[in-house]
Design a protein around this motif. Structure first.
Motif, PDB file in Angstrom:
ATOM      1  N   GLY A 203      -5.105   4.199  -2.976  1.00 23.06           N
ATOM      2  CA  GLY A 203      -5.761   5.204  -3.790  1.00 23.06           C
ATOM      3  C   GLY A 203      -5.977   4.807  -5.239  1.00 23.06           C
ATOM      4  O   GLY A 203      -6.603   5.545  -6.000  1.00 23.06           O
ATOM      5  N   ALA A 204      -5.479   3.647  -5.651  1.00 24.98           N
ATOM      6  CA  ALA A 204      -5.613   3.199  -7.042  1.00 24.98           C
ATOM      7  C   ALA A 204      -6.722   2.160  -7.168  1.00 24.98           C
ATOM      8  O   ALA A 204      -6.891   1.311  -6.286  1.00 24.98           O
ATOM      9  N   PRO A 205      -7.484   2.195  -8.271  1.00 27.07           N
ATOM     10  CA  PRO A 205      -8.485   1.160  -8.502  1.00 27.07           C
ATOM     11  C   PRO A 205      -7.822  -0.206  -8.659  1.00 27.07           C
ATOM     12  O   PRO A 205      -6.656  -0.298  -9.049  1.00 27.07           O
ATOM     13  N   ILE A 206      -8.585  -1.244  -8.357  1.00 28.21           N
ATOM     14  CA  ILE A 206      -8.081  -2.621  -8.410  1.00 28.21           C
ATOM     15  C   ILE A 206      -8.792  -3.396  -9.505  1.00 28.21           C
ATOM     16  O   ILE A 206     -10.013  -3.327  -9.652  1.00 28.21           O
TER      17      ILE A 206
ATOM     18  N   THR B 279      -3.706   1.926 -12.079  1.00 29.87           N
ATOM     19  CA  THR B 279      -4.449   0.719 -11.718  1.00 29.87           C
ATOM     20  C   THR B 279      -3.507  -0.271 -11.041  1.00 29.87           C
ATOM     21  O   THR B 279      -2.362  -0.408 -11.446  1.00 29.87           O
TER      22      THR B 279
ATOM     23  N   GLN C 174     -13.037  -1.939  -4.343  1.00 28.59           N
ATOM     24  CA  GLN C 174     -12.037  -1.398  -3.430  1.00 28.59           C
ATOM     25  C   GLN C 174     -10.915  -0.689  -4.200  1.00 28.59           C
ATOM     26  O   GLN C 174     -10.778  -0.853  -5.401  1.00 28.59           O
ATOM     27  N   THR C 175     -10.133   0.064  -3.440  1.00 29.09           N
ATOM     28  CA  THR C 175      -8.906   0.655  -3.975  1.00 29.09           C
ATOM     29  C   THR C 175      -7.750   0.201  -3.096  1.00 29.09           C
ATOM     30  O   THR C 175      -7.954  -0.266  -1.972  1.00 29.09           O
TER      31      THR C 175
ATOM     32  N   GLU D 207       0.833  -1.209   0.000  1.00 28.97           N
ATOM     33  CA  GLU D 207       0.000   0.000   0.000  1.00 28.97           C
ATOM     34  C   GLU D 207       0.864   1.254   0.000  1.00 28.97           C
ATOM     35  O   GLU D 207       0.596   2.209  -0.731  1.00 28.97           O
TER      36      GLU D 207
END
Length: 174
Positions: free
Chosen positions: A136-139, A106, A132-133, A96
């Protein structure tokens, strides 16, 4: 001292692929996704995430495509099940921080196991974009490219999710 694979990372990547940990063959060869039955490199090309075949020995060239690779845990093992919960939890916290620092557009979790270990056993099932992220990034979750993946046993069954990732990234870039 155990061999350690280098992350293939840079700032503002289009996608950062995240494996659980290196396999023994990958560690011995010093390259990510180097297992004999691992389809990762073929999947990237077949899904048009890269425009030419790239081998594990050329992994640094992924950066030219805005793609990177890291692992939750650095310790190589025969199977991810050999990792302790404490190792995974520490690796997830470090991941993280890494994602926050690098700012990929991403995070691509390579395998449902990573996703479920990070977000719980009852997390949304199946590969694809997730609510979820991470940092701060999309998964987005793709199937594990290993030839041992019983849930997605063949190349074509894995390719569906790598193509879905390519489409999702293209839509995100637009």
């Amino acid at each position: 001292m155990e061999p350690k694979l280098s992350d293939i990372v840079g700032p503002n990547l289009r996608a950062l692929f995240v494996g659980i940990n290196p396999g023994l063959r990958s560690a011995a060869l010093g390259h990510n996704f180097a297992g004999k039955g691992n389809h990762f490199w073929r999947l990237l090309f077949a899904a048009r995430l890269v425009d030419r075949p790239i081998s594990f020995a050329e992994e640094r060239q992924l950066l030219e495509y805005g793609l990177g690779i890291t692992n939750v845990c650095a310790r190589p093992s025969r199977a991810a099940s050999e990792l302790t919960r404490a190792e995974f939890a520490a690796g997830a916290r470090a991941l993280e921080r890494k994602v926050r620092r690098l700012g990929p557009r991403t995070v691509v979790l390579v395998g449902l196991t990573i996703y479920q270990q990070m977000f719980g056993r009852h997390a949304e099932k199946g590969p694809g974009a997730k609510p979820q992220t991470l940092g701060g990034a999309p998964i987005f979750v793709v199937s594990n490219p290993s030839g041992l993946n019983a849930s997605f046993p063949g190349f074509e069954s894995k390719l569906v999710w790598y193509r879905a990732l390519a489409e999702w990234l293209d839509a995100s870039d637009a």
